[in-house]
Design a protein around this motif. Structure first.
Motif, PDB file in Angstrom:
ATOM      1  N   PHE A  51       0.847  -1.192   0.000  1.00  0.00           N
ATOM      2  CA  PHE A  51       0.000   0.000   0.000  1.00  0.00           C
ATOM      3  C   PHE A  51       0.883   1.242   0.000  1.00  0.00           C
ATOM      4  O   PHE A  51       1.677   1.464   0.910  1.00  0.00           O
ATOM      5  CB  PHE A  51      -0.927   0.019   1.215  1.00  0.00           C
ATOM      6  N   ILE A  52       0.724   2.046  -1.032  1.00  0.00           N
ATOM      7  CA  ILE A  52       1.521   3.278  -1.170  1.00  0.00           C
ATOM      8  C   ILE A  52       0.796   4.407  -0.452  1.00  0.00           C
ATOM      9  O   ILE A  52      -0.302   4.815  -0.860  1.00  0.00           O
ATOM     10  CB  ILE A  52       1.730   3.612  -2.659  1.00  0.00           C
ATOM     11  N   LYS A  57       2.326  10.236  -2.975  1.00  0.00           N
ATOM     12  CA  LYS A  57       1.660  10.411  -4.260  1.00  0.00           C
ATOM     13  C   LYS A  57       1.617  11.888  -4.640  1.00  0.00           C
ATOM     14  O   LYS A  57       1.399  12.740  -3.773  1.00  0.00           O
ATOM     15  CB  LYS A  57       0.239   9.856  -4.194  1.00  0.00           C
ATOM     16  N   PRO A  58       1.784  12.210  -5.934  1.00  0.00           N
ATOM     17  CA  PRO A  58       2.060  11.270  -7.029  1.00  0.00           C
ATOM     18  C   PRO A  58       3.542  11.079  -7.334  1.00  0.00           C
ATOM     19  O   PRO A  58       3.924  10.091  -7.922  1.00  0.00           O
ATOM     20  CB  PRO A  58       1.373  11.944  -8.211  1.00  0.00           C
ATOM     21  N   THR A  62       5.921   5.622  -7.478  1.00  0.00           N
ATOM     22  CA  THR A  62       6.638   4.493  -8.080  1.00  0.00           C
ATOM     23  C   THR A  62       7.801   4.067  -7.206  1.00  0.00           C
ATOM     24  O   THR A  62       8.003   2.875  -6.945  1.00  0.00           O
ATOM     25  CB  THR A  62       7.134   4.857  -9.485  1.00  0.00           C
ATOM     26  N   GLN A  63       8.562   5.033  -6.729  1.00  0.00           N
ATOM     27  CA  GLN A  63       9.713   4.721  -5.877  1.00  0.00           C
ATOM     28  C   GLN A  63       9.280   4.002  -4.604  1.00  0.00           C
ATOM     29  O   GLN A  63       9.871   2.985  -4.215  1.00  0.00           O
ATOM     30  CB  GLN A  63      10.448   6.002  -5.512  1.00  0.00           C
ATOM     31  N   ARG A  64       8.241   4.521  -3.954  1.00  0.00           N
ATOM     32  CA  ARG A  64       7.763   3.888  -2.729  1.00  0.00           C
ATOM     33  C   ARG A  64       7.205   2.497  -3.015  1.00  0.00           C
ATOM     34  O   ARG A  64       7.432   1.552  -2.251  1.00  0.00           O
ATOM     35  CB  ARG A  64       6.701   4.766  -2.057  1.00  0.00           C
ATOM     36  N   GLY A  65       6.460   2.364  -4.107  1.00  0.00           N
ATOM     37  CA  GLY A  65       5.917   1.060  -4.461  1.00  0.00           C
ATOM     38  C   GLY A  65       6.994   0.022  -4.668  1.00  0.00           C
ATOM     39  O   GLY A  65       6.895  -1.115  -4.196  1.00  0.00           O
ATOM     40  N   LEU A  66       8.063   0.402  -5.348  1.00  0.00           N
ATOM     41  CA  LEU A  66       9.173  -0.521  -5.567  1.00  0.00           C
ATOM     42  C   LEU A  66       9.889  -0.852  -4.264  1.00  0.00           C
ATOM     43  O   LEU A  66      10.358  -1.979  -4.063  1.00  0.00           O
ATOM     44  CB  LEU A  66      10.151   0.074  -6.581  1.00  0.00           C
ATOM     45  N   GLU A  67       9.953   0.119  -3.368  1.00  0.00           N
ATOM     46  CA  GLU A  67      10.553  -0.126  -2.052  1.00  0.00           C
ATOM     47  C   GLU A  67       9.742  -1.179  -1.283  1.00  0.00           C
ATOM     48  O   GLU A  67      10.309  -2.074  -0.642  1.00  0.00           O
ATOM     49  CB  GLU A  67      10.609   1.170  -1.254  1.00  0.00           C
ATOM     50  N   LEU A  68       8.425  -1.080  -1.363  1.00  0.00           N
ATOM     51  CA  LEU A  68       7.567  -2.046  -0.676  1.00  0.00           C
ATOM     52  C   LEU A  68       7.680  -3.433  -1.309  1.00  0.00           C
ATOM     53  O   LEU A  68       7.701  -4.453  -0.598  1.00  0.00           O
ATOM     54  CB  LEU A  68       6.115  -1.564  -0.719  1.00  0.00           C
ATOM     55  N   LEU A 131      -3.177  -6.466  -8.712  1.00  0.00           N
ATOM     56  CA  LEU A 131      -3.066  -5.012  -8.680  1.00  0.00           C
ATOM     57  C   LEU A 131      -4.429  -4.393  -8.444  1.00  0.00           C
ATOM     58  O   LEU A 131      -5.383  -4.668  -9.186  1.00  0.00           O
ATOM     59  CB  LEU A 131      -2.493  -4.491 -10.000  1.00  0.00           C
ATOM     60  N   GLY A 132      -4.526  -3.571  -7.404  1.00  0.00           N
ATOM     61  CA  GLY A 132      -5.703  -2.747  -7.191  1.00  0.00           C
ATOM     62  C   GLY A 132      -5.622  -1.552  -8.124  1.00  0.00           C
ATOM     63  O   GLY A 132      -4.645  -0.797  -8.078  1.00  0.00           O
ATOM     64  N   ILE A 133      -6.621  -1.364  -8.975  1.00  0.00           N
ATOM     65  CA  ILE A 133      -6.550  -0.325  -9.993  1.00  0.00           C
ATOM     66  C   ILE A 133      -6.393   1.051  -9.376  1.00  0.00           C
ATOM     67  O   ILE A 133      -5.629   1.891  -9.869  1.00  0.00           O
ATOM     68  CB  ILE A 133      -7.809  -0.374 -10.889  1.00  0.00           C
ATOM     69  N   THR A 134      -7.090   1.311  -8.278  1.00  0.00           N
ATOM     70  CA  THR A 134      -6.932   2.575  -7.557  1.00  0.00           C
ATOM     71  C   THR A 134      -6.947   2.303  -6.067  1.00  0.00           C
ATOM     72  O   THR A 134      -7.347   1.225  -5.614  1.00  0.00           O
ATOM     73  CB  THR A 134      -8.097   3.555  -7.844  1.00  0.00           C
ATOM     74  N   TRP A 135      -6.514   3.307  -5.308  1.00  0.00           N
ATOM     75  CA  TRP A 135      -6.932   3.413  -3.910  1.00  0.00           C
ATOM     76  C   TRP A 135      -8.103   4.379  -3.948  1.00  0.00           C
ATOM     77  O   TRP A 135      -8.885   4.355  -4.887  1.00  0.00           O
ATOM     78  CB  TRP A 135      -5.766   3.853  -3.017  1.00  0.00           C
ATOM     79  N   ASN A 136      -8.277   5.227  -2.987  1.00  0.00           N
ATOM     80  CA  ASN A 136      -9.451   6.108  -2.975  1.00  0.00           C
ATOM     81  C   ASN A 136      -9.326   7.304  -3.915  1.00  0.00           C
ATOM     82  O   ASN A 136     -10.324   7.943  -4.234  1.00  0.00           O
ATOM     83  CB  ASN A 136      -9.711   6.619  -1.554  1.00  0.00           C
ATOM     84  N   GLN A 137      -8.094   7.609  -4.348  1.00  0.00           N
ATOM     85  CA  GLN A 137      -7.880   8.799  -5.150  1.00  0.00           C
ATOM     86  C   GLN A 137      -7.831   8.492  -6.649  1.00  0.00           C
ATOM     87  O   GLN A 137      -7.832   7.348  -7.064  1.00  0.00           O
ATOM     88  CB  GLN A 137      -6.555   9.473  -4.729  1.00  0.00           C
TER      89      GLN A 137
END
Length: 316
Positions: A51-52, A57-58, A62-68, A131-137
């Motif tokens: 979960f990013i 964002k924004p 990508t950087q945070r997602g790859l870190e996770l 992959l979840g297409i979106t979170w709430n935003q």
């Protein structure tokens, strides 16, 4: 250990591991989910979500997602005696494993892709299978429920859906706005999931699915994992174990027992239902399902069979 194997469609425990708060191995560290309690409760397969957080964002998503993702890979590689990663259909044959928990790595929010389709292949090669297409935003693919819009998928979002079908990735529509939900169903040749959502008819919350959506998921061969967050279960925001069972019963009645499963959202929710405070309480949920009148075969479908069927159709 429960006689029923459990597949949980969503937890956010990975954040605690990456942030150095917990090893995810022992109950004494706190939190809702750890391998010790999960094994004792019969968890055979856990969707582990990257979960990013909104603050990234924004520009840094990508950087945070790859870190996770890197953190998940380190967790799995470092504890091969307790967990193993599910990457392809063949890996499902190893579930349940008497000593290890299978892990499906998911990403919660398409903003990890930025505005580049090639990033989908990149995270696939790193082991992401949902992959979840979106979170709430809003992101470059679609609008989340928090935007309160009726916008359909963007051109990039449509390309992502088609490419996910080609790769063998599970499309997760939890958090996606309703117009996006219907657009995904128009496009996807594979069944989809709402991995951690509830029934809007029982609790009128934007994150929940209407009966029409539930029936459409069923017709498409999809699955909804019932979320344990009290605010999605009752209008008062206070819930007990029986409220989770109530949503399961409703979805089974409206869309068929083959459509409903479990998606706890453990460690991603601030409150939990009384009697279902952590992963070790899954056995209590099983008992209540049996008391509610579900047969052992139906409980097996709810606990794991429905997600297994879905994954066997989606994974390559």
């Amino acid at each position: 250990m429960s006689e029923f194997s459990i597949i949980d469609g969503h937890c956010d425990s990975l954040l605690d591991f990456v942030n150095g708060k917990r090893t995810l191995l022992a109950p004494s560290e706190g939190g809702h989910w750890d391998t010790s309690r999960a094994r004792s409760a019969g968890v055979a397969l856990q969707f582990l979500a990257a979960f990013i957080e909104t603050r990234y964002k924004p520009s840094l998503a990508t950087q945070r997602g790859l870190e996770l993702i890197d953190g998940a890979r380190r967790f799995i590689a470092g504890h091969g005696d307790q967990v193993f990663q599910v990457l392809e259909k063949e890996d499902l044959r190893g579930i349940p494993d008497p000593s290890r928990i299978g892990i499906i790595l998911s990403v919660e929010g398409g903003e990890i892709l930025g505005d580049q389709l090639f990033m989908l292949d990149t995270i696939y090669h790193l082991g992401v299978r949902a992959l979840g297409i979106t979170w709430n935003q809003r992101n470059a693919l679609a609008d989340g429920v928090g935007e309160k819009t009726q916008s359909r998928l963007t051109n990039l979002g449509q390309q992502v859906i088609l490419r996910m079908n080609e790769l063998g990735m599970l499309i997760d529509v939890s958090h996606l706005n309703e117009a996006g939900f219907w657009h995904v169903l128009e496009l996807s040749q594979d069944p989809i999931a709402a991995t951690h959502s509830c029934a809007k008819a029982l609790c009128d919350h934007p994150r929940n699915l209407t009966d029409q959506q539930l029936r459409a998921l069923s017709k498409h061969g999809g699955v909804v994992g019932v979320n344990f967050y009290p605010s999605f279960l009752t209008q008062t925001g206070q819930a007990e174990l029986k409220d989770v069972v109530r949503h399961i019963c409703h979805i089974a009645e409206v869309a068929g027992v083959e459509t409903v499963s479990l998606g706890s959202d453990f460690d991603g929710i601030t409150e939990v239902p009384k009697g279902l405070e952590h992963v070790g309480d899954f056995g209590s949920l099983v008992d209540e399902l049996l008391k509610a009148g579900f047969s052992t075969q139906e409980v097996d479908k709810i606990c794991s069979g429905n997600f297994m069927r879905l994954l066997s159709k989606v994974l390559k």
